[in-house]
Design a protein around this motif. Sequence first.
Motif, PDB file in Angstrom:
ATOM      1  N   PHE A 109      23.796 -23.764 -24.041  1.00 47.56           N
ATOM      2  CA  PHE A 109      22.716 -24.693 -23.718  1.00 47.56           C
ATOM      3  C   PHE A 109      21.418 -24.048 -24.177  1.00 47.56           C
ATOM      4  O   PHE A 109      21.394 -22.868 -24.525  1.00 47.56           O
ATOM      5  N   GLN A 110      20.362 -24.823 -24.230  1.00 48.39           N
ATOM      6  CA  GLN A 110      19.081 -24.305 -24.698  1.00 48.39           C
ATOM      7  C   GLN A 110      17.947 -24.814 -23.823  1.00 48.39           C
ATOM      8  O   GLN A 110      18.056 -25.876 -23.214  1.00 48.39           O
ATOM      9  N   LYS A 111      16.869 -24.015 -23.759  1.00 49.01           N
ATOM     10  CA  LYS A 111      15.670 -24.379 -23.008  1.00 49.01           C
ATOM     11  C   LYS A 111      14.455 -23.974 -23.827  1.00 49.01           C
ATOM     12  O   LYS A 111      14.434 -22.905 -24.422  1.00 49.01           O
ATOM     13  N   ILE A 112      13.455 -24.836 -23.821  1.00 51.34           N
ATOM     14  CA  ILE A 112      12.192 -24.512 -24.489  1.00 51.34           C
ATOM     15  C   ILE A 112      11.219 -24.015 -23.428  1.00 51.34           C
ATOM     16  O   ILE A 112      11.013 -24.668 -22.406  1.00 51.34           O
ATOM     17  N   LYS A 113      10.668 -22.826 -23.689  1.00 52.90           N
ATOM     18  CA  LYS A 113       9.663 -22.231 -22.803  1.00 52.90           C
ATOM     19  C   LYS A 113       8.505 -21.789 -23.679  1.00 52.90           C
ATOM     20  O   LYS A 113       8.636 -20.843 -24.454  1.00 52.90           O
ATOM     21  N   VAL A 144      12.328 -21.272 -28.146  1.00 53.68           N
ATOM     22  CA  VAL A 144      13.524 -21.966 -27.683  1.00 53.68           C
ATOM     23  C   VAL A 144      14.531 -20.871 -27.372  1.00 53.68           C
ATOM     24  O   VAL A 144      14.761 -19.973 -28.178  1.00 53.68           O
ATOM     25  N   TYR A 145      15.082 -20.915 -26.180  1.00 53.93           N
ATOM     26  CA  TYR A 145      16.070 -19.930 -25.760  1.00 53.93           C
ATOM     27  C   TYR A 145      17.449 -20.571 -25.815  1.00 53.93           C
ATOM     28  O   TYR A 145      17.667 -21.640 -25.234  1.00 53.93           O
ATOM     29  N   TYR A 193      21.233 -20.127 -24.733  1.00 60.56           N
ATOM     30  CA  TYR A 193      22.047 -19.447 -23.730  1.00 60.56           C
ATOM     31  C   TYR A 193      23.512 -19.747 -24.022  1.00 60.56           C
ATOM     32  O   TYR A 193      23.849 -20.830 -24.514  1.00 60.56           O
ATOM     33  N   ARG A 233      21.652 -14.542 -23.919  1.00 66.89           N
ATOM     34  CA  ARG A 233      20.459 -15.296 -24.306  1.00 66.89           C
ATOM     35  C   ARG A 233      19.786 -14.675 -25.529  1.00 66.89           C
ATOM     36  O   ARG A 233      19.807 -13.469 -25.730  1.00 66.89           O
ATOM     37  N   ALA A 283      10.267 -22.173 -31.431  1.00 64.26           N
ATOM     38  CA  ALA A 283      10.659 -23.536 -31.082  1.00 64.26           C
ATOM     39  C   ALA A 283      10.134 -24.582 -32.059  1.00 64.26           C
ATOM     40  O   ALA A 283      10.550 -25.738 -32.008  1.00 64.26           O
ATOM     41  N   TYR A 310      19.229 -27.081 -35.166  1.00 64.08           N
ATOM     42  CA  TYR A 310      18.189 -27.175 -34.138  1.00 64.08           C
ATOM     43  C   TYR A 310      17.026 -27.947 -34.762  1.00 64.08           C
ATOM     44  O   TYR A 310      16.515 -27.578 -35.827  1.00 64.08           O
ATOM     45  N   GLU A 322      11.394 -30.528 -30.953  1.00 66.58           N
ATOM     46  CA  GLU A 322      10.908 -31.759 -30.312  1.00 66.58           C
ATOM     47  C   GLU A 322       9.574 -32.122 -30.930  1.00 66.58           C
ATOM     48  O   GLU A 322       8.767 -31.265 -31.242  1.00 66.58           O
TER      49      GLU A 322
END
Length: 101
Positions: free
Chosen positions: A15-19, A23-24, A26, A58, A63, A97, A100
């Motif tokens: 899964f991935q998360k943008i912080k 973009v991380y 995982y 991770r 991003a 990827y 956004e």
Amino acid sequence: MLLAVWARGGCATPFQKIKGEQVYFYLKDTNSQAVFFACSLDEFQRHPLTRHTKSSWRIGLPADQEFTYFFILDNQPFIPDCPYKEKDDFGFENCIYIPEL
């Protein structure tokens, strides 16, 4: 090799998360000893993921750039389920990827 890639699919969950500007990516995986990430940003050099928790790994990337990628689990390529894929020059698939907007 395709069987190895397919067989690993049930063991690892990405899964991935943008912080901020990162973009991380995982990967939840308790079975692998060595987990790497390869992407088109640097011609698919292997980058080790760091252990994030006891059961997840991770890596962070910019991003704001589009790139293709895949994971390497214990020296076997792993292509997760992802919304966008493309065929590579070797007849396999890579995830894409897309930042956004």
